[in-house]
Design a protein around this motif. Structure first.
Motif, PDB file in Angstrom:
ATOM      1  N   ILE A  69       0.833  -1.210   0.000  1.00 42.64           N
ATOM      2  CA  ILE A  69       0.000   0.000   0.000  1.00 42.64           C
ATOM      3  C   ILE A  69       0.872   1.267   0.000  1.00 42.64           C
ATOM      4  O   ILE A  69       0.391   2.354   0.285  1.00 42.64           O
ATOM      5  CB  ILE A  69      -0.967   0.014   1.212  1.00 42.64           C
ATOM      6  CG1 ILE A  69      -0.200  -0.040   2.547  1.00 42.64           C
ATOM      7  CG2 ILE A  69      -1.964  -1.134   1.126  1.00 42.64           C
ATOM      8  CD1 ILE A  69      -1.074   0.214   3.770  1.00 42.64           C
ATOM      9  N   THR A  70       2.161   1.101  -0.346  1.00 46.25           N
ATOM     10  CA  THR A  70       3.134   2.198  -0.256  1.00 46.25           C
ATOM     11  C   THR A  70       2.675   3.440  -1.018  1.00 46.25           C
ATOM     12  O   THR A  70       2.932   4.565  -0.578  1.00 46.25           O
ATOM     13  CB  THR A  70       4.506   1.744  -0.801  1.00 46.25           C
ATOM     14  OG1 THR A  70       4.837   0.476  -0.234  1.00 46.25           O
ATOM     15  CG2 THR A  70       5.591   2.754  -0.459  1.00 46.25           C
ATOM     16  N   LYS A  71       2.025   3.244  -2.148  1.00 44.95           N
ATOM     17  CA  LYS A  71       1.661   4.381  -3.004  1.00 44.95           C
ATOM     18  C   LYS A  71       0.261   4.932  -2.707  1.00 44.95           C
ATOM     19  O   LYS A  71      -0.160   5.923  -3.305  1.00 44.95           O
ATOM     20  CB  LYS A  71       1.719   3.969  -4.482  1.00 44.95           C
ATOM     21  CG  LYS A  71       3.078   3.482  -4.937  1.00 44.95           C
ATOM     22  CD  LYS A  71       4.035   4.643  -5.163  1.00 44.95           C
ATOM     23  CE  LYS A  71       5.309   4.192  -5.869  1.00 44.95           C
ATOM     24  NZ  LYS A  71       6.509   4.407  -5.049  1.00 44.95           N
ATOM     25  N   LEU A  72      -0.464   4.310  -1.779  1.00 43.26           N
ATOM     26  CA  LEU A  72      -1.842   4.747  -1.522  1.00 43.26           C
ATOM     27  C   LEU A  72      -1.886   6.008  -0.660  1.00 43.26           C
ATOM     28  O   LEU A  72      -1.050   6.204   0.226  1.00 43.26           O
ATOM     29  CB  LEU A  72      -2.634   3.645  -0.818  1.00 43.26           C
ATOM     30  CG  LEU A  72      -2.917   2.354  -1.606  1.00 43.26           C
ATOM     31  CD1 LEU A  72      -3.821   1.441  -0.792  1.00 43.26           C
ATOM     32  CD2 LEU A  72      -3.540   2.643  -2.965  1.00 43.26           C
ATOM     33  N   SER A  73      -2.890   6.841  -0.887  1.00 43.38           N
ATOM     34  CA  SER A  73      -3.112   8.027  -0.056  1.00 43.38           C
ATOM     35  C   SER A  73      -3.639   7.603   1.311  1.00 43.38           C
ATOM     36  O   SER A  73      -4.157   6.485   1.461  1.00 43.38           O
ATOM     37  CB  SER A  73      -4.157   8.930  -0.726  1.00 43.38           C
ATOM     38  OG  SER A  73      -5.430   8.282  -0.699  1.00 43.38           O
ATOM     39  N   PRO A  74      -3.554   8.484   2.315  1.00 46.37           N
ATOM     40  CA  PRO A  74      -4.142   8.150   3.615  1.00 46.37           C
ATOM     41  C   PRO A  74      -5.622   7.780   3.507  1.00 46.37           C
ATOM     42  O   PRO A  74      -6.071   6.834   4.163  1.00 46.37           O
ATOM     43  CB  PRO A  74      -3.944   9.433   4.438  1.00 46.37           C
ATOM     44  CG  PRO A  74      -2.737  10.073   3.850  1.00 46.37           C
ATOM     45  CD  PRO A  74      -2.824   9.775   2.373  1.00 46.37           C
ATOM     46  N   GLN A  75      -6.371   8.524   2.660  1.00 45.41           N
ATOM     47  CA  GLN A  75      -7.801   8.234   2.506  1.00 45.41           C
ATOM     48  C   GLN A  75      -8.020   6.806   2.002  1.00 45.41           C
ATOM     49  O   GLN A  75      -8.902   6.087   2.463  1.00 45.41           O
ATOM     50  CB  GLN A  75      -8.441   9.229   1.511  1.00 45.41           C
ATOM     51  CG  GLN A  75      -8.424  10.659   1.991  1.00 45.41           C
ATOM     52  CD  GLN A  75      -7.171  11.415   1.553  1.00 45.41           C
ATOM     53  OE1 GLN A  75      -6.079  10.852   1.539  1.00 45.41           O
ATOM     54  NE2 GLN A  75      -7.319  12.694   1.231  1.00 45.41           N
ATOM     55  N   ALA A  76      -7.187   6.402   1.044  1.00 45.36           N
ATOM     56  CA  ALA A  76      -7.310   5.046   0.493  1.00 45.36           C
ATOM     57  C   ALA A  76      -6.929   4.007   1.549  1.00 45.36           C
ATOM     58  O   ALA A  76      -7.502   2.912   1.599  1.00 45.36           O
ATOM     59  CB  ALA A  76      -6.431   4.899  -0.745  1.00 45.36           C
ATOM     60  N   ARG A  77      -5.981   4.371   2.410  1.00 45.98           N
ATOM     61  CA  ARG A  77      -5.574   3.429   3.471  1.00 45.98           C
ATOM     62  C   ARG A  77      -6.688   3.251   4.500  1.00 45.98           C
ATOM     63  O   ARG A  77      -6.848   2.166   5.055  1.00 45.98           O
ATOM     64  CB  ARG A  77      -4.273   3.906   4.132  1.00 45.98           C
ATOM     65  CG  ARG A  77      -3.094   3.823   3.187  1.00 45.98           C
ATOM     66  CD  ARG A  77      -1.779   4.263   3.812  1.00 45.98           C
ATOM     67  NE  ARG A  77      -0.863   4.662   2.743  1.00 45.98           N
ATOM     68  CZ  ARG A  77       0.453   4.491   2.757  1.00 45.98           C
ATOM     69  NH1 ARG A  77       1.037   3.949   3.801  1.00 45.98           N
ATOM     70  NH2 ARG A  77       1.196   4.881   1.739  1.00 45.98           N
ATOM     71  N   VAL A  78      -7.453   4.307   4.748  1.00 50.01           N
ATOM     72  CA  VAL A  78      -8.608   4.178   5.646  1.00 50.01           C
ATOM     73  C   VAL A  78      -9.579   3.142   5.067  1.00 50.01           C
ATOM     74  O   VAL A  78     -10.095   2.289   5.783  1.00 50.01           O
ATOM     75  CB  VAL A  78      -9.307   5.536   5.860  1.00 50.01           C
ATOM     76  CG1 VAL A  78     -10.620   5.354   6.606  1.00 50.01           C
ATOM     77  CG2 VAL A  78      -8.398   6.483   6.651  1.00 50.01           C
ATOM     78  N   ARG A  79      -9.802   3.202   3.774  1.00 53.18           N
ATOM     79  CA  ARG A  79     -10.720   2.244   3.142  1.00 53.18           C
ATOM     80  C   ARG A  79     -10.163   0.822   3.171  1.00 53.18           C
ATOM     81  O   ARG A  79     -10.923  -0.145   3.122  1.00 53.18           O
ATOM     82  CB  ARG A  79     -11.013   2.673   1.694  1.00 53.18           C
ATOM     83  CG  ARG A  79     -11.836   3.945   1.633  1.00 53.18           C
ATOM     84  CD  ARG A  79     -12.259   4.326   0.228  1.00 53.18           C
ATOM     85  NE  ARG A  79     -13.016   5.574   0.234  1.00 53.18           N
ATOM     86  CZ  ARG A  79     -14.297   5.684   0.526  1.00 53.18           C
ATOM     87  NH1 ARG A  79     -14.996   4.604   0.842  1.00 53.18           N
ATOM     88  NH2 ARG A  79     -14.904   6.860   0.510  1.00 53.18           N
ATOM     89  N   LYS A  80      -8.864   0.703   3.270  1.00 51.81           N
ATOM     90  CA  LYS A  80      -8.232  -0.628   3.384  1.00 51.81           C
ATOM     91  C   LYS A  80      -8.283  -1.160   4.817  1.00 51.81           C
ATOM     92  O   LYS A  80      -7.922  -2.308   5.072  1.00 51.81           O
ATOM     93  CB  LYS A  80      -6.768  -0.568   2.928  1.00 51.81           C
ATOM     94  CG  LYS A  80      -6.574  -0.328   1.449  1.00 51.81           C
ATOM     95  CD  LYS A  80      -6.876  -1.568   0.646  1.00 51.81           C
ATOM     96  CE  LYS A  80      -6.626  -1.327  -0.848  1.00 51.81           C
ATOM     97  NZ  LYS A  80      -7.070  -2.488  -1.662  1.00 51.81           N
ATOM     98  N   GLY A  81      -8.676  -0.284   5.779  1.00 53.08           N
ATOM     99  CA  GLY A  81      -8.822  -0.765   7.142  1.00 53.08           C
ATOM    100  C   GLY A  81      -7.877  -0.154   8.150  1.00 53.08           C
ATOM    101  O   GLY A  81      -7.638  -0.729   9.211  1.00 53.08           O
ATOM    102  N   MET A  82      -7.331   1.047   7.845  1.00 50.80           N
ATOM    103  CA  MET A  82      -6.441   1.716   8.791  1.00 50.80           C
ATOM    104  C   MET A  82      -7.160   2.918   9.419  1.00 50.80           C
ATOM    105  O   MET A  82      -7.721   3.747   8.706  1.00 50.80           O
ATOM    106  CB  MET A  82      -5.159   2.181   8.090  1.00 50.80           C
ATOM    107  CG  MET A  82      -4.338   1.025   7.551  1.00 50.80           C
ATOM    108  SD  MET A  82      -2.882   1.539   6.607  1.00 50.80           S
ATOM    109  CE  MET A  82      -1.760   1.976   7.919  1.00 50.80           C
ATOM    110  N   GLY A  83      -7.151   2.977  10.737  1.00 51.47           N
ATOM    111  CA  GLY A  83      -7.717   4.132  11.440  1.00 51.47           C
ATOM    112  C   GLY A  83      -6.586   4.896  12.105  1.00 51.47           C
ATOM    113  O   GLY A  83      -5.699   4.280  12.713  1.00 51.47           O
ATOM    114  N   PHE A  84      -6.613   6.226  12.000  1.00 57.80           N
ATOM    115  CA  PHE A  84      -5.519   7.043  12.545  1.00 57.80           C
ATOM    116  C   PHE A  84      -6.090   8.124  13.455  1.00 57.80           C
ATOM    117  O   PHE A  84      -6.999   8.856  13.063  1.00 57.80           O
ATOM    118  CB  PHE A  84      -4.736   7.685  11.397  1.00 57.80           C
ATOM    119  CG  PHE A  84      -3.557   8.522  11.837  1.00 57.80           C
ATOM    120  CD1 PHE A  84      -2.392   7.927  12.290  1.00 57.80           C
ATOM    121  CD2 PHE A  84      -3.615   9.911  11.794  1.00 57.80           C
ATOM    122  CE1 PHE A  84      -1.299   8.691  12.696  1.00 57.80           C
ATOM    123  CE2 PHE A  84      -2.545  10.681  12.195  1.00 57.80           C
ATOM    124  CZ  PHE A  84      -1.375  10.069  12.650  1.00 57.80           C
TER     125      PHE A  84
END
Length: 237
Positions: A69-84
């Motif tokens: 997921i190195t190239k994904l934006s933070p928003q895209a990472r949220v959709r992948k299951g990351m909460g910050f």
């Protein structure tokens, strides 16, 4: 050996031309608590932001569940299951507690949002009591509960917390850590930056001591607490 559930591997990068991280590796297994500690300016929050995609890496990679997921934006990472949950400015002060939690569900289209909110209220009963109150009127510890609760509303697989106990009393800190343990027991991975190093390592499955953007010590929380050099240099003896 199987790869950790979330890994930021050999991350080098920073802001503009200046590298703050130098081949730094941070990882967490499913349902475990990983804690990043170290002196001020060690790059702890930068490492967290790098894993979440808030700064560009010149070298290294971030993988979640085996997916790059190195190239994904933070928003895209949220959709992948990351909460910050950032350290500051992490709630909408003019909105009620309940509205803040509803904002956390903005990416969801399923019909179990109310059920997730009930789970958040079970975890943080004071939020149920104050759900119609503007979040800006809450104490520091209660605001942190709102911020964590809002992140949980996205149904994350990984919950990332930047200094969750900053500025709260020792009693509130202990309560927050207890809730973090409960969250991990549900299978959510926790990656946390924390100034209260000793207390954080006590609940950590894995600990990372960073110095000048590099890994100085990596071990279980218990092993780091027992290491004489870690104790002397980073835990006040």
């Amino acid at each position: 050996m199987a790869e950790p559930f979330l890994i930021g591997e050999a991350m080098t990068g920073g802001y503009g031309p200046v590298d703050i991280l130098h081949s730094c590796t941070i990882a967490v297994e499913k349902g475990e608590i990983a804690v990043i500690v170290g002196p001020n300016g060690a790059g702890k929050s930068t490492a967290m932001k790098a894993v979440f995609g808030m700064l560009n890496l010149r070298q290294g990679a971030v993988r979640l569940g085996g997916e790059d997921i190195t190239k994904l934006s933070p928003q895209a990472r949220v959709r992948k299951g990351m909460g910050f949950v950032p350290q500051t400015s992490n709630i909408f002060t003019s909105m009620t507690v309940e509205e803040n939690l509803e904002m956390g569900a903005f990416i969801r289209s399923d019909d179990t949002i109310a059920q997730t909110m009930e789970q958040v209220y079970d975890l943080f009963p004071i939020l149920r009591e104050k759900r119609h109150q503007p979040a800006g009127q809450l104490s520091g510890g209660q605001r942190q509960q709102v911020a964590v609760g809002r992140a949980l509303m996205t149904q994350p697989r990984v919950l990332m917390l930047d200094e969750p106990t900053a500025g709260v009393s020792p009693i509130v800190m202990d309560e927050l850590f207890d809730r973090i343990i409960e969250i991990a027991r549900t299978g959510i991975s926790i990656l946390m930056v924390e100034q209260n190093a000793r207390q954080a390592l006590e609940i950590a499955d894995k600990g990372y001591v960073l110095v000048q953007g590099s890994n100085r010590f990596t071990d279980t929380g218990k092993a780091l607490l027992a290491d004489p050099e870690v104790r002397k240099s980073f835990l006040g003896g």
